[in-house]
Design a protein around this motif. Structure first.
Motif, PDB file in Angstrom:
ATOM      1  N   ALA A  31      33.786  -1.797  33.112  1.00 54.36           N
ATOM      2  CA  ALA A  31      34.937  -2.486  33.894  1.00 54.36           C
ATOM      3  C   ALA A  31      33.961  -4.082  34.199  1.00 54.36           C
ATOM      4  CB  ALA A  31      35.036  -1.946  35.345  1.00 54.36           C
ATOM      5  N   SER A  32      32.821  -4.008  34.454  1.00 51.63           N
ATOM      6  CA  SER A  32      32.049  -5.099  34.697  1.00 51.63           C
ATOM      7  C   SER A  32      32.096  -6.133  33.312  1.00 51.63           C
ATOM      8  CB  SER A  32      30.677  -5.109  35.092  1.00 51.63           C
ATOM      9  OG  SER A  32      30.764  -4.393  36.338  1.00 51.63           O
ATOM     10  N   ILE A  33      32.219  -5.523  32.362  1.00 54.40           N
ATOM     11  CA  ILE A  33      31.995  -5.968  30.812  1.00 54.40           C
ATOM     12  C   ILE A  33      33.350  -6.680  30.685  1.00 54.40           C
ATOM     13  CG2 ILE A  33      31.802  -5.678  28.458  1.00 54.40           C
ATOM     14  CD1 ILE A  33      28.941  -5.623  29.869  1.00 54.40           C
ATOM     15  N   ARG A  34      34.324  -5.941  30.873  1.00 53.45           N
ATOM     16  CA  ARG A  34      35.855  -6.562  30.471  1.00 53.45           C
ATOM     17  C   ARG A  34      35.944  -7.499  31.527  1.00 53.45           C
ATOM     18  NH1 ARG A  34      40.834  -4.681  29.116  1.00 53.45           N
ATOM     19  NH2 ARG A  34      40.417  -2.639  28.879  1.00 53.45           N
ATOM     20  N   ALA A  35      35.552  -7.684  32.754  1.00 52.55           N
ATOM     21  CA  ALA A  35      35.870  -8.674  33.668  1.00 52.55           C
ATOM     22  C   ALA A  35      35.025  -9.901  33.203  1.00 52.55           C
ATOM     23  CB  ALA A  35      35.471  -8.230  35.043  1.00 52.55           C
ATOM     24  N   THR A  36      33.871  -9.834  32.690  1.00 48.28           N
ATOM     25  CA  THR A  36      33.017 -10.868  32.442  1.00 48.28           C
ATOM     26  C   THR A  36      33.753 -11.553  31.066  1.00 48.28           C
ATOM     27  OG1 THR A  36      30.893 -10.015  33.111  1.00 48.28           O
ATOM     28  CG2 THR A  36      30.978 -11.690  31.387  1.00 48.28           C
ATOM     29  N   VAL A  37      33.966 -10.782  30.181  1.00 47.18           N
ATOM     30  CA  VAL A  37      34.790 -11.192  28.829  1.00 47.18           C
ATOM     31  C   VAL A  37      35.952 -12.087  29.352  1.00 47.18           C
ATOM     32  CG1 VAL A  37      35.592 -10.730  26.699  1.00 47.18           C
ATOM     33  CG2 VAL A  37      33.534  -9.489  27.317  1.00 47.18           C
ATOM     34  N   GLU A  38      36.724 -11.487  29.818  1.00 43.87           N
ATOM     35  CA  GLU A  38      38.063 -11.993  30.383  1.00 43.87           C
ATOM     36  C   GLU A  38      38.085 -13.301  31.132  1.00 43.87           C
ATOM     37  OE1 GLU A  38      41.058  -8.211  30.187  1.00 43.87           O
ATOM     38  OE2 GLU A  38      40.296  -8.924  32.122  1.00 43.87           O
ATOM     39  N   LEU A  98      41.740  -9.310  27.407  1.00 45.48           N
ATOM     40  CA  LEU A  98      40.881  -8.600  26.263  1.00 45.48           C
ATOM     41  C   LEU A  98      41.975  -8.300  25.210  1.00 45.48           C
ATOM     42  CD1 LEU A  98      37.787  -7.982  26.279  1.00 45.48           C
ATOM     43  CD2 LEU A  98      38.285  -5.668  26.705  1.00 45.48           C
ATOM     44  N   ALA A  99      43.007  -7.687  25.316  1.00 47.49           N
ATOM     45  CA  ALA A  99      44.058  -7.446  24.473  1.00 47.49           C
ATOM     46  C   ALA A  99      44.606  -8.643  23.893  1.00 47.49           C
ATOM     47  CB  ALA A  99      45.114  -6.657  25.036  1.00 47.49           C
ATOM     48  N   GLU A 100      44.766  -9.829  24.313  1.00 39.98           N
ATOM     49  CA  GLU A 100      45.205 -10.887  23.535  1.00 39.98           C
ATOM     50  C   GLU A 100      44.177 -11.610  22.542  1.00 39.98           C
ATOM     51  OE1 GLU A 100      46.600 -14.034  26.234  1.00 39.98           O
ATOM     52  OE2 GLU A 100      47.997 -12.900  27.412  1.00 39.98           O
ATOM     53  N   THR A 134      31.239 -18.425  24.790  1.00 39.52           N
ATOM     54  CA  THR A 134      30.548 -19.125  25.895  1.00 39.52           C
ATOM     55  C   THR A 134      29.140 -19.026  26.109  1.00 39.52           C
ATOM     56  OG1 THR A 134      30.980 -17.628  27.619  1.00 39.52           O
ATOM     57  CG2 THR A 134      32.836 -19.152  26.817  1.00 39.52           C
ATOM     58  N   SER A 135      28.645 -19.603  27.059  1.00 41.84           N
ATOM     59  CA  SER A 135      27.306 -19.240  27.461  1.00 41.84           C
ATOM     60  C   SER A 135      26.929 -17.887  28.068  1.00 41.84           C
ATOM     61  CB  SER A 135      26.798 -20.471  28.541  1.00 41.84           C
ATOM     62  OG  SER A 135      27.661 -20.130  29.789  1.00 41.84           O
ATOM     63  N   ARG A 136      28.067 -17.186  28.271  1.00 39.97           N
ATOM     64  CA  ARG A 136      27.724 -15.736  28.794  1.00 39.97           C
ATOM     65  C   ARG A 136      28.394 -14.720  27.685  1.00 39.97           C
ATOM     66  NH1 ARG A 136      29.234 -13.691  33.248  1.00 39.97           N
ATOM     67  NH2 ARG A 136      27.182 -12.845  33.816  1.00 39.97           N
TER      68      ARG A 136
END
Length: 553
Positions: A105-112, A119-121, A237-239
């Motif tokens: 959940a944290s990984i998804r939040a960071t990527v989005e 994420l799905a887009e 990005t940077s992250r």
């Protein structure tokens, strides 16, 4: 600097629990807690060192408990033979940064948040289970909506603040240590912390890692056989860093290589040559080429992954490194000493005879072996130990180069028991000479010389005027190093003592004689006391003179 009191307290508790209470207090970390100050004040000076500091195993376990920042610090120290004794290097090399993965959940939040879209887009698939998990980030296999297979590297939540906090504390700790211990100042530990800070800063910015990969890819654009993953900047990005997914077998999986019909001897030479080209020809190199970062495609192409850690080596240092290897291969101790001093300037006065002897012993140790049988890594490790004991300061990049040579040599011997690293190193002297004679390189050299000559010509008159003004106002002062005159000064001091004693003895005898000659009645009355006093004084002064002469012999 921020105080970070909670983290300081955690570090003090961990240090104290592992037997480093004196270090915690002496460094100033524990100064806010009265009980620690009392213990430190009551400890005799000669005992103010933690016995645990002498145990490599305890040091390693303590660094692991202190967390990711200190684990990375220990990993870097494991490559620094100029700072750390061999036993500690070997133990610190066991440190690993693998940690449990962060929740998806944290990984998804960071990527989005970083990519600005759900994420799905962006991805048709995104594996929740990571391919790998480390202290700063973790990687996930994914697929773009257009079908391209990628790997996405995502930074952990809050890792930047945690690392910055620890580095701030570390900088304050080292500053206190350098103020209290003179030997720490000679090692330039603050300079090491600055270098560590720069490396961490690079690893906390994934755009740098992407540009590192592109730079190495450009350097090898005309040298086929090495594959660098493509960076997809539209999803980086940077992250978050999104790169091409490469498939291959691990380069040290001998069974899989044999099953694929890949020539392991040729593969070992190509892998080593690619790494040596980065170091000695390009001067910009991958800093962590362990087998996990090297894959082999079915056609034998080498795939190099993970560009978070890189190093650079100036042209001057590359030339001196090759000269050093050439001098060792020629068994020329004097030339080897010259190359060592050019590569690693002394921190103070250098004892050249002692350095020559140490390097002569190093050459003699391997003189009965053909060059193809000389183990390169032990030679470099012994050389770094000589630099440490002789208080020479090599460039920090040299330790990373030795670490790379260690990895490449070990890999080469896994692939080919007859792997000859020294044979691969020797031709680089000619390669560097050819590189310097290329038209572009000659033109750069000429332009540099012209620029330096022009600057010198412009500055020379002003420098002469300053010199003359200083001569007119201050005169000429000649400095003499009194350490070289110490034996002569001691001899003169002893000679002066003997002269003074002799003069006093002669004066005493002369005074008694003069008194007796001028007043015989007084002499008859004072004969007894004078004889006693004179005998005592004469015996004392005479004894001093005899002892002085005996010590002189």
């Amino acid at each position: 600097m921020p105080l970070h009191l909670q983290r300081q307290r955690e570090i003090v508790e961990i240090l104290t629990r592992n037997g480093f209470g004196v270090l915690a207090t002496a460094s100033g970390l524990a100064s806010r807690w009265p009980s620690s100050r009392i213990v430190h004040a009551l400890t005799p000076v000669e005992y103010r060192i933690d016995p645990a500091l002498r145990s490599p195993t305890i040091v390693r376990r303590t660094l692991e408990e202190l967390g990711p920042t200190f684990i990375k610090l220990g990993q870097i120290l494991s490559t620094r033979a100029d700072l750390v004794p061999p036993a500690f290097q070997a133990e610190l090399a066991k440190l690993r940064t693998a940690v449990p993965p962060e929740d998806f959940a944290s990984i998804r939040a960071t990527v989005e948040a970083e990519l600005g879209a759900p994420l799905a887009e962006i991805f048709a698939t995104f594996e929740e289970r990571p391919l790998g998990s480390a202290s700063i980030g973790q990687t996930h296999a994914a697929t773009f909506v257009d079908g391209r297979a990628v790997v996405v590297k995502v930074m952990r939540t809050g890792v930047e603040e945690a690392l910055r906090t620890d580095i701030d504390i570390l900088r304050g700790l080292v500053g206190q240590v350098q103020r209290r211990w003179a030997q720490a100042r000679t090692l330039d530990l603050l300079g090491f912390v600055d270098e560590f800070d720069r490396q961490i800063a690079g690893e906390l910015d994934y755009t740098r890692e992407g540009h590192n990969a592109e730079r190495i890819a450009a350097n090898f654009a005309h040298r086929p056989g090495l594959r660098v993953p493509h960076i997809y900047w539209e999803a980086s990005t940077s992250r978050v860093l999104t790169m091409e997914r490469l498939d291959g077998v691990a380069i040290d999986d001998v069974a899989a290589l044999d099953a694929a019909g890949i020539d392991r001897v040729a593969l070992g030479k190509r892998a080593a040559t690619f790494i040596l080209d980065m170091v000695l020809i390009d001067g910009f190199f991958h800093g962590d080429p362990h087998p996990g970062n090297l894959l082999v495609a079915p056609d034998g192409e080498i795939q190099l992954l993970d560009y978070g850690m890189v190093g650079s080596l100036s042209e001057h240092h590359r030339r001196q490194l090759v000269t050093l290897v050439g001098a060792f291969a020629a068994r020329d101790a004097e030339k080897l000493s010259d190359a060592v001093l050019a590569l690693a300037p002394p921190l103070g006065r250098v004892d050249r005879p002692a350095l020559d002897r140490a390097l002569g012993h190093l050459i003699a140790e391997y003189s009965d072996k053909p060059l193809a049988e000389v183990p390169v890594v032990p030679v470099f490790n012994e050389l770094l130990e000589i630099l440490r004991t002789q208080r020479l300061k090599p460039p920090p990049e040299l330790s990373m180069v030795v670490k790379m040579l260690t990895m490449v040599d070990g890999l080469g011997r896994v692939l080919d028991p007859g792997f000859d690293m020294m044979g691969l190193l020797r031709p680089y002297g000619v390669k560097l000479l050819r590189q310097r004679l290329e038209p572009d390189a000659v033109l750069r050299t000429l332009l540099s010389l012209a620029s330096e000559g022009s600057a010198l010509g412009a500055e020379f008159p002003e420098q002469v005027r300053r010199l003359l003004r200083r001569y007119e106002t201050e005169g000429v002062h000649i400095g003499v190093d009194d350490r070289s005159l110490a034996p002569a000064i001691q001899h003169l001091d002893a000679l002066g003592d003997r002269l003074v004693a002799g003069m006093l003895l002669a004066s005493l005898i002369n005074a008694v004689g003069a008194l007796g000659a001028t007043d015989r009645n007084w002499l008859s009355r004072a004969r007894g006391p004078l004889l006693a006093a004179g005998a005592t004084a004469a015996l004392g002064l005479g004894g001093f003179l005899l002892d002085s002469l005996r010590r002189r012999r």
